[in-house]
Scaffold this motif. Structure first.
Motif, mmCIF file in Angstrom:
data_model
loop_
_atom_site.group_PDB
_atom_site.id
_atom_site.type_symbol
_atom_site.label_atom_id
_atom_site.label_comp_id
_atom_site.label_asym_id
_atom_site.label_seq_id
_atom_site.Cartn_x
_atom_site.Cartn_y
_atom_site.Cartn_z
ATOM 1 N N TYR A 84 1.026 -1.223 0.156
ATOM 2 C CA TYR A 84 0.040 -0.057 0.076
ATOM 3 C C TYR A 84 0.883 1.250 0.189
ATOM 4 C CZ TYR A 84 -2.596 3.855 2.046
ATOM 5 O OH TYR A 84 -3.022 5.076 2.401
ATOM 6 N N ALA A 93 2.861 1.938 -3.140
ATOM 7 C CA ALA A 93 2.094 2.303 -4.426
ATOM 8 C C ALA A 93 2.415 3.833 -4.665
ATOM 9 C CB ALA A 93 0.848 2.032 -4.445
ATOM 10 N N THR A 100 1.091 0.265 -9.511
ATOM 11 C CA THR A 100 0.096 0.627 -10.394
ATOM 12 C C THR A 100 -0.332 -0.178 -11.462
ATOM 13 O OG1 THR A 100 0.731 2.950 -9.821
ATOM 14 C CG2 THR A 100 -0.949 2.704 -11.368
ATOM 15 N N GLN A 101 0.835 -0.373 -12.359
ATOM 16 C CA GLN A 101 0.380 -1.323 -13.437
ATOM 17 C C GLN A 101 -0.147 -2.695 -13.223
ATOM 18 O OE1 GLN A 101 0.579 -0.138 -16.668
ATOM 19 N NE2 GLN A 101 2.134 1.175 -17.035
ATOM 20 N N GLY A 149 -3.317 -1.976 -9.924
ATOM 21 C CA GLY A 149 -4.252 -1.169 -10.203
ATOM 22 C C GLY A 149 -5.690 -1.870 -10.442
ATOM 23 N N PHE A 150 -5.642 -2.961 -11.041
ATOM 24 C CA PHE A 150 -7.135 -3.315 -11.525
ATOM 25 C C PHE A 150 -7.498 -4.302 -10.206
ATOM 26 C CE2 PHE A 150 -5.271 -2.612 -15.484
ATOM 27 C CZ PHE A 150 -6.226 -1.888 -16.215
ATOM 28 N N ALA A 173 -7.322 -3.127 -7.285
ATOM 29 C CA ALA A 173 -7.804 -2.144 -6.420
ATOM 30 C C ALA A 173 -9.340 -1.910 -6.847
ATOM 31 C CB ALA A 173 -7.224 -0.863 -6.661
ATOM 32 N N SER A 174 -9.616 -2.020 -7.969
ATOM 33 C CA SER A 174 -10.829 -2.009 -8.553
ATOM 34 C C SER A 174 -11.852 -3.173 -7.918
ATOM 35 C CB SER A 174 -11.123 -2.128 -9.901
ATOM 36 O OG SER A 174 -10.865 -3.058 -10.387
ATOM 37 N N ARG A 211 -11.076 -4.685 -4.886
ATOM 38 C CA ARG A 211 -11.069 -4.349 -3.652
ATOM 39 C C ARG A 211 -12.216 -3.396 -3.443
ATOM 40 N NH1 ARG A 211 -9.575 -6.357 0.545
ATOM 41 N NH2 ARG A 211 -8.823 -4.474 1.434
ATOM 42 N N LEU A 212 -12.320 -2.235 -4.141
ATOM 43 C CA LEU A 212 -13.046 -1.073 -4.101
ATOM 44 C C LEU A 212 -14.620 -1.380 -4.215
ATOM 45 C CD1 LEU A 212 -13.454 1.868 -4.008
ATOM 46 C CD2 LEU A 212 -13.030 2.134 -6.317
ATOM 47 N N PHE A 213 -14.798 -2.366 -5.286
ATOM 48 C CA PHE A 213 -16.086 -2.721 -5.340
ATOM 49 C C PHE A 213 -16.537 -3.681 -4.353
ATOM 50 C CE2 PHE A 213 -19.349 -5.521 -7.040
ATOM 51 C CZ PHE A 213 -20.128 -4.723 -8.109
ATOM 52 N N ARG A 254 -15.707 -3.600 -1.418
ATOM 53 C CA ARG A 254 -15.664 -2.996 -0.071
ATOM 54 C C ARG A 254 -17.016 -2.193 -0.105
ATOM 55 N NH1 ARG A 254 -10.494 -1.115 3.299
ATOM 56 N NH2 ARG A 254 -12.351 -0.827 4.755
ATOM 57 N N VAL A 255 -17.251 -1.378 -1.379
ATOM 58 C CA VAL A 255 -18.436 -0.537 -1.226
ATOM 59 C C VAL A 255 -19.661 -1.390 -1.329
ATOM 60 C CG1 VAL A 255 -19.725 1.127 -2.884
ATOM 61 C CG2 VAL A 255 -17.406 1.443 -2.279
ATOM 62 N N PHE A 256 -19.588 -2.626 -1.728
ATOM 63 C CA PHE A 256 -21.043 -3.339 -2.053
ATOM 64 C C PHE A 256 -20.957 -4.527 -1.101
ATOM 65 C CE2 PHE A 256 -20.837 -0.940 -5.978
ATOM 66 C CZ PHE A 256 -22.476 -0.846 -6.083
#
Lengths: 619, 780
Positions: free
Chosen positions: B378, B381, B391-392, B395-396, B398-399, B401-403, B405-407
């Motif tokens: 973390y 980065a 990042t390369q 990065g994906f 993270a998407s 993880r993001l999805f 954690r939000v849902f």
């Protein structure tokens, strides 16, 4: 299919409009906004996926869709044309995903917050702009998207407009954007100058550049440099890195989608779109690569010395965008797209979870071996002490970029404005004299119109218009005077359009919009304490600065295309007026309706309308 | 040091820097680094005044609101909140200068302070931090080839190389020019950035609170601030002194009359007090119920949330007797958990702990090495080259993880069971083996006598000396919420803003020790041999309870323990349901099962700014027996301390108790009070734009001042009234108890809290005012 693609822009913009309207009512309708917003982003996701499927089904070939021409005259046309290719799909997808997550996040996060409607209206305006950026097929349309992104940035940074710093930083960002806009504005014009037609992105790939005589012209280098200038401002590259961390003033989700995620990549996307134009020019490529490389160095140094989490993420993002420029310079187009998507997603995530940094890092520090993993090997360790301190000071000052830009651009302009400030007429008899003078000149011109050199008149008027804007910059006391000066400048430049063009009635709409907005604004600015007037005045400001969606936007374009083909140096004055008016008007808006700006700053609290003839007569 | 010329020697005015700094520092917020968020009276500097005088004076100095606006107290009233006039000599000066001086020097100052005090966010540490702030700046300015405007200007450099006092004198002379205005000027300068100034003062006074200690003093910062201002003025060629624009004698500020609001506020408070007091009186008049057959004793924290929870437990199960006591359970130690690199203080703020204990992991329990390696990615980065690679590649990821954690809160299918049992996977080292002080200057553990002392003290204070059940559980509390920098403000205030689990565990271990029990017996406290103590933790955000060291529980107590678990499950569900009343957008009649699911989702959501409402609406503090409050509905607004007046005829226990109770509960109450009354000045403003700085605080955006107090989201539904403390004891005994402690007496006599003694025989309320108790006639 045509409609579906059009809807990717229409849906967000309609949502934004609806939220603005619902926000005007006294009772907050959070539930309505929340549900509408979420349904809209789900729809957008579905649309993006559908476009993706369509693209796959068409064997990955680009498709363009033309919806007719919005404006047409001899010199200039504004067609509405959209494109669906790989780059567009990539950006559409990542925008839809970020929007989905951020809207989902924000509908709870902003619960009970004052400005719930305003937030979602701005977010949707931004999403609309981003989608348009992705699928715009002409550079002019791209410019429209670019402007929408700029203005929604301003609104979101100044979301907490009651406080000083957000407003100050929003103005700073807007100023940088405005300067960068000129690059794109002029870029479109230069292209038009060479090819006598609009820049269509889908045609770029078809043209054989190496054999084209365009390749040899110095114009192509100029075009490349202008585009680079625009991209550098919007993507916070050298020398404009400083605005990005300062833009982190709005609610966290807005920072995530804007500065972490999407808008920071707008410049990269511009360079990707126009890649065929400048990629065969070695010197431009070299410059693009160098800008990226230097940015990566400076931003990573500045980022390492940031002890706040959002600033660190902002600089980390700039560093990666710097690498993208480097990759662009090297011609690795595919890698850039990949890098862009990954960076957008990663930074979006990092910013959204940034409030948990304390807990996360405390846990991390507790882990065995953390000390070695965090304070890792870096260049500065091998440096002698004095160099190390110097490097730290360099990082602390964030590469001196803000001071540099302020000294080079802002200070000079200010000094010039102060120098000619004596020209502003302050007493009634002086103003009367001016009025008489103008009337005299008008009479004289009316009598001798046929025998006069119109071109000369146009030149004089344009220079005068730019001078008016400069005078407005120097004005520090009276808000009405600023408003009047800007208005005078705009009238002067509109005159030139009328003189020039044969079809008076086509352009009169543009002219009338400007005058109407000016009059309305003059009335509204007398009531800084009324909340709704703030929105009204903002709309007037948008009209005056030539924001797309207003006819005055076409005025700016027309102005450029109508005159400068004859006298190239007029471009500089038109561009100067464009920048100055934008900055002055937004500053005025902030000074009147937003937080109190400290004394001594342009747009300080002294800058309040005192007497307004329109309102006094009303009483 | 430069000689100081006295311009006006006829007056007896000698400017003393240290005195000035000390008196100015008084007005700065006294808030600890954010991981140790501890509630305190925001206006502690005015506590020597009576409440109303204090808030009104503070309002003038800070330019804040003194009370809520009129329409809050009397909806529909047309009186407008008077604007508090504050005469700011510095602002007059700045206006005359026509220069945005604060905008020029503050970004650099904040960056220097943040980077100097940083506890682990920046990837580069500032050079020379070990030398102290002044030396550090001196060296950096001297060593750097590059300018650090304006510190590297020649004049500023030479000032930096003077003594601190010399630099301050010189700059004050240049900037202010009149000794009488010096202190005023320094105060008003510091109040343009109260967050950082206060933090510097806190770090100066409590260097041990930093995990990476830093040496900094407010005096150094004042010197730097003055040098920076002086430097910028020189750069702009301005030479205007404060004395030039402010020649007048500095007089009292004429604020506007606030008496009307004061009356409205008092009426608002007493309307609410009266309701509770009359129901307490009525409750007292009822016949006392016969003592119940107790199988389990449960000890909770005095916290309002825990009090409400314990009321539910009593309601559900007749065989459980509950008690409330400060959540550190009389265990005053510094504790280092197995997962932590740094020890943390686990007792109330005023207590200076002398003991240290550590937790060790049982060797078989090491795990998760790969997961940990992953975490280091973390911060990486954000670096340059590794950032490129990460990042390369990631990065994906993270998407995803993001999805998730939000849902996730909505996707999760299996719900958490409200009660968890933890096997004994770690051990507390509590028994002292040698008398040497460790590196923190503390004793490593307790002797058997000291343990017995603590166990006895606690049980005697709450009156738990007979009527023991088979099982005694101590339920500490903490809060687990995602994405929340103010997490420490949700934890136990009696444990210095941390979860109280170690204290509950330690107490249970001590009380189960046969040697300790032997000593207790000699003191007259006979614990039944079969009685077992067990520690637990109530997570107030998710409404779950975790029990520790369960494998030590004797087999014959299992059925009792099982019935307790069932009771707790039900109580947790009801508690969650009760909490949901405060959350908007949830239906009024949500079922208990849905309610607990909802609060768990809420705590898990990274987008939820209100994972729980904490001490919101706290208003009362009841000290007495459980029977005293039985059946009274406090609407989750009351702290509760168990206390039996019969065992304390001289008021000694009460005096000791109030020593902790008054500052802790009063501090919580007034922090909420002032954060609500003026959230921009006393509170932290909206949390949505907060940015974590240096792991020590939050600021608005990247270059704002640190924000102190509570964020708007924590207090938005708070009803700001002062704490009403009701003690079930004879007024005479209460009077002697409060007079034993000057600090406590000041709180009460100046009316920062209201005190009522409830006469246990007469069943009447006596109100303390004007140094004595007088009977209170409640008007309906």
């Amino acid at each position: 299919m045509q409609l579906i693609i059009l809807a990717t822009i229409a849906i967000p913009l309609i949502c934004a409009l609806v939220f603005v309207v619902t926000g005007l009512s006294k009772t907050p309708r959070e539930n309505f906004v929340s549900h509408t917003a979420f349904s809209a982003v789900v729809l957008l996701c579905a649309q993006a996926l559908f476009c993706f499927a369509y693209f796959l089904a068409n064997n990955l070939t680009a498709n363009s869709f033309t919806y007719g021409v919005l404006y047409h005259s001899v010199e200039y046309a504004f067609p509405l044309s959209l494109i669906l290719d790989g780059k567009a799909i990539a950006l559409l997808l990542v925008t839809a995903f970020a929007a989905l997550v951020v809207v989902k996040f924000a509908r709870y996060y902003l619960h009970k917050e004052e400005g719930y409607h305003r937030f979602f209206a701005t977010i949707f305006l931004f999403i609309g702009g981003m989608n348009l950026l992705a699928i715009a097929n002409t550079l002019d349309l791209f410019f429209v998207a670019w402007e929408i992104i700029g203005i929604s940035s301003f609104l979101l940074i100044a979301f907490y407009y009651q406080r000083q710093l957000p407003v100050k930083h929003a103005l700073l960002t807007f100023g940088v954007y405005r300067v960068a806009d000129v690059g794109l504005f002029l870029g479109a014009y230069v292209y038009h100058l060479i090819f006598r037609e609009n820049l269509f992105f889908d045609k770029l790939a078809v043209i054989d550049w190496s054999s084209h005589n365009f390749a040899d012209s110095s114009f192509s280098t100029l075009l490349g440099l202008l585009l680079l200038f625009a991209a550098v401002g919007k993507s916070a590259q050298i020398p404009f890195c400083f605005w990005l961390p300062k833009a982190m003033e709005g609610p966290t989700p807005s920072s995530a989608i804007f500065y972490g995620g999407l808008s920071i990549h707008a410049g990269v996307f511009l360079m990707l779109r126009t890649f065929p134009i400048w990629s065969h020019k070695e010197e431009v490529r070299l410059l693009v690569g160098l800008v990226g490389l230097f940015t990566a160095f400076v931003a990573s140094a500045a980022g390492r010395a940031q002890s706040n989490i959002k600033g660190q993420i902002a600089y980390a993002s700039i560093t990666q965008v710097g690498f993208m420029f480097l990759e662009l310079g090297l011609g690795w187009e595919r890698l850039v797209i990949f890098h862009l998507l990954a960076n957008a997603l990663l930074r979006c995530y990092q910013l959204l979870i940034s409030p948990s940094a304390v807990a996360e890092l405390l846990r991390l520090l507790a882990t065995p071996g953390a000390a070695t993993a965090i304070s890792d090997w870096s260049v500065e360790r091998i440096l002698p002490q004095r160099w190390r301190s110097s490097l730290y000071v360099f990082a602390l000052n964030e590469g001196y970029l803000e001071a540099f830009v302020k000294r080079v651009f802002v200070r000079r302009m200010q000094i010039l404005a102060d120098a000619i400030y004596f020209l502003v007429f302050k007493t009634p008899w002086q103003r009367g004299l001016l009025l008489l003078g103008i009337m005299g000149v008008g009479l004289w011109a009316g009598v001798h119109l046929h025998s006069l050199d119109t071109d000369l008149m146009i030149c004089v008027f344009i220079v005068l218009a730019a001078t008016c804007s400069l005078l407005a910059l120097g004005e520090k006391i009276s808000a009405e005077r600023i408003w009047t000066l800007v208005g005078t400048g705009l009238v002067l430049s509109s005159f030139t359009l009328l003189m020039h063009s044969s079809h008076f009635f086509d352009d009169s709409l543009i002219f009338l919009t400007g005058i109407g907005a000016w009059l309305l604004g003059y009335y509204l600015m007398a009531f800084p304490e009324r909340d709704h007037y703030r929105y009204g005045f903002f709309v007037c400001c948008l009209a005056l600065i030539g924001f797309p969606l207003f006819p005055t936007f076409l005025g700016e374009e027309l102005l450029l295309h109508a005159h400068s083909s004859k006298d190239k140096w007029l471009v500089a004055f038109i561009a100067a007026q464009f920048i100055l008016n934008g900055v002055i008007i937004m500053r005025l808006h902030a000074a009147i309706f937003l937080s109190q700006v400290p004394a001594g700053l342009p747009g300080s609290s002294r800058l309040k309308p005192k007497t307004n003839p329109l309102t006094t007569s009303r009483q | 040091m430069t000689p100081v010329t006295k311009t006006k020697s006829d007056r007896k005015l000698q400017f003393e820097i240290d005195d000035c700094i000390n008196s100015v520092a008084h007005y700065l917020p006294n808030q600890f680094p954010i991981k140790d968020f501890i509630h305190h009276n925001t206006l502690h500097a005015f506590q020597h005044l009576s409440f109303h005088a204090g808030v009104q004076k503070a309002a003038k100095i800070f330019g804040a609101r003194a009370y809520m606006p009129t329409e809050f107290y009397a909806p529909g009233a047309e009186i407008v909140q008077p604007q508090v006039a504050s005469e700011n000599i510095r602002q007059i000066w700045l206006n005359a200068l026509n220069l945005d001086l604060d905008g020029l020097y503050q970004p650099l100052l904040f960056k220097l302070l943040a980077n100097f005090l940083d506890q682990g966010i920046a990837l580069w540490r500032m050079p020379h931090t070990q030398d102290g702030f002044w030396r550090c700046l001196q060296r950096i300015a001297a060593e750097s080839f590059l300018p650090l405007t304006p510190l590297t200007d020649k004049k500023c450099q030479s000032l930096l190389h003077q003594t601190i006092d010399g630099a301050i004198y010189f700059c004050l002379q240049q900037l202010v020019g009149d000794e009488r205005l010096y202190q005023q000027f320094i105060l008003q300068t510091l109040l343009t950035f109260p967050g950082w100034a206060g933090m510097v003062r806190v770090v100066e006074k409590n260097p041990h609170y930093m995990q990476m200690p830093r040496s900094i003093s407010l005096k150094e910062v004042v010197a730097v601030v003055l040098i920076l201002q002086y430097g910028w003025l020189r750069r702009h060629g301005k030479d205007l002194k404060v004395a030039d624009v402010y020649p007048r004698e500095f007089g009292e500020i004429n604020g506007e009359d606030l008496s009307q609001l004061q009356i409205l506020h008092d009426a608002y408070e007493w309307k609410q007090y009266t309701k509770v007091l009359s129901s307490l009186e009525e409750n007292g008049k009822r016949e006392e119920r016969p003592a119940k057959k107790v199988k389990i004793n449960a000890l909770f924290c005095i916290d309002d949330r825990e009090h409400a929870f314990s009321q539910f437990v009593e309601e559900i199960d007749e065989t459980v007797a509950t008690y409330c006591t400060p959540g550190f359970f009389a265990i005053d130690f510094v504790f280092q958990s197995a997962g932590s690199k740094f020890p943390s203080k686990q007792c109330p703020l005023p207590v200076q702990p002398k003991y240290f204990a550590r937790e060790i992991v049982k060797p078989t329990q090491q795990r998760g090495k790969l997961r940990r390696m992953f975490k280091f990615l973390y911060p990486s980065a954000n670096t340059m080259f590794r950032g490129w690679l990460i990042t390369q590649t990631l990065g994906f990821w993270a998407s995803v993880r993001l999805f998730l954690r939000v849902f996730q809160p909505f996707l999760r299918l299996s719900e958490l069971h409200p009660v968890h049992l933890r096997k004994q996977d770690t051990e507390l080292v509590l028994l002292r083996t040698d008398e040497k002080l460790n590196q923190h200057g503390l004793l490593s553990g307790y002797s058997i006598e000291e343990m017995a002392e603590r166990v006895y003290g606690l049980l005697a204070s709450i009156g738990l000396v007979t009527n023991f059940g088979e099982l005694v559980v101590l339920i500490a509390h903490g809060s687990g919420s995602a994405n929340n920098p103010h997490f420490a403000a949700y934890d136990c205030g009696a444990c210095s803003g941390r979860p109280g689990a170690p204290n509950a565990r330690a107490f249970a271990i001590m009380a189960n020790n046969p040697k300790v029990r032997k000593i207790l017996a000699t003191k007259g406290l006979h614990l039944p041999t079969h009685t077992f103590f067990l520690g637990g933790l109530h997570n107030t955000a998710t409404d779950t309870v975790t029990f520790f060291d369960c494998d030590g529980l004797p087999a014959n107590l299992q059925p009792t323990f099982l019935s307790l678990q069932k009771t707790l499950c039900k109580a947790l569900e009801k508690n969650a349901q009760d909490r949901c009343r405060n959350f908007e957008m949830i239906s009024e009649n949500i079922s208990p099962q849905h309610a607990i699911r909802h609060v768990q989702q809420r705590a898990d959501a990274i987008f939820e700014p209100r994972p729980e409402y904490n001490h919101v609406n706290n208003a009362y503090c009841i000290v007495g027996r459980r029977a005293f409050t039985e059946g009274v509905d406090f609407e989750r607004r009351s702290f509760f301390q168990s206390y039996n007046y019969e065992f304390d005829t001289k008021g000694e226990i009460l005096a000791r108790m109030l020593g902790a109770l008054v500052p802790v509960c009063g501090g919580i109450n007034l922090e909420y009070f002032f954060s609500k009354v003026d959230n921009e000045v006393y509170g932290a403003g909206t949390k949505l734009s907060h940015n974590v700085v240096g792991l020590i605080g939050v600021a608005n955006g990247v270059s704002g001042d640190l924000r102190t107090g509570l964020p708007a989201q924590m207090v938005d539904i708070h009803k700001p009234i002062r704490l009403l403390m009701v003690i079930e004891q004879l007024p005479a005994v209460v009077l002697s108890a409060i007079q034993k402690n000057n600090e406590v007496y000041e709180w009460i006599v100046n009316q920062w809290i209201h005190l009522i003694a409830f006469h246990p025989k007469e069943k009447r309320c006596y109100r303390f005012s004007e140094h004595q108790f007088a009977q209170l006639i409640l008007e309906e």
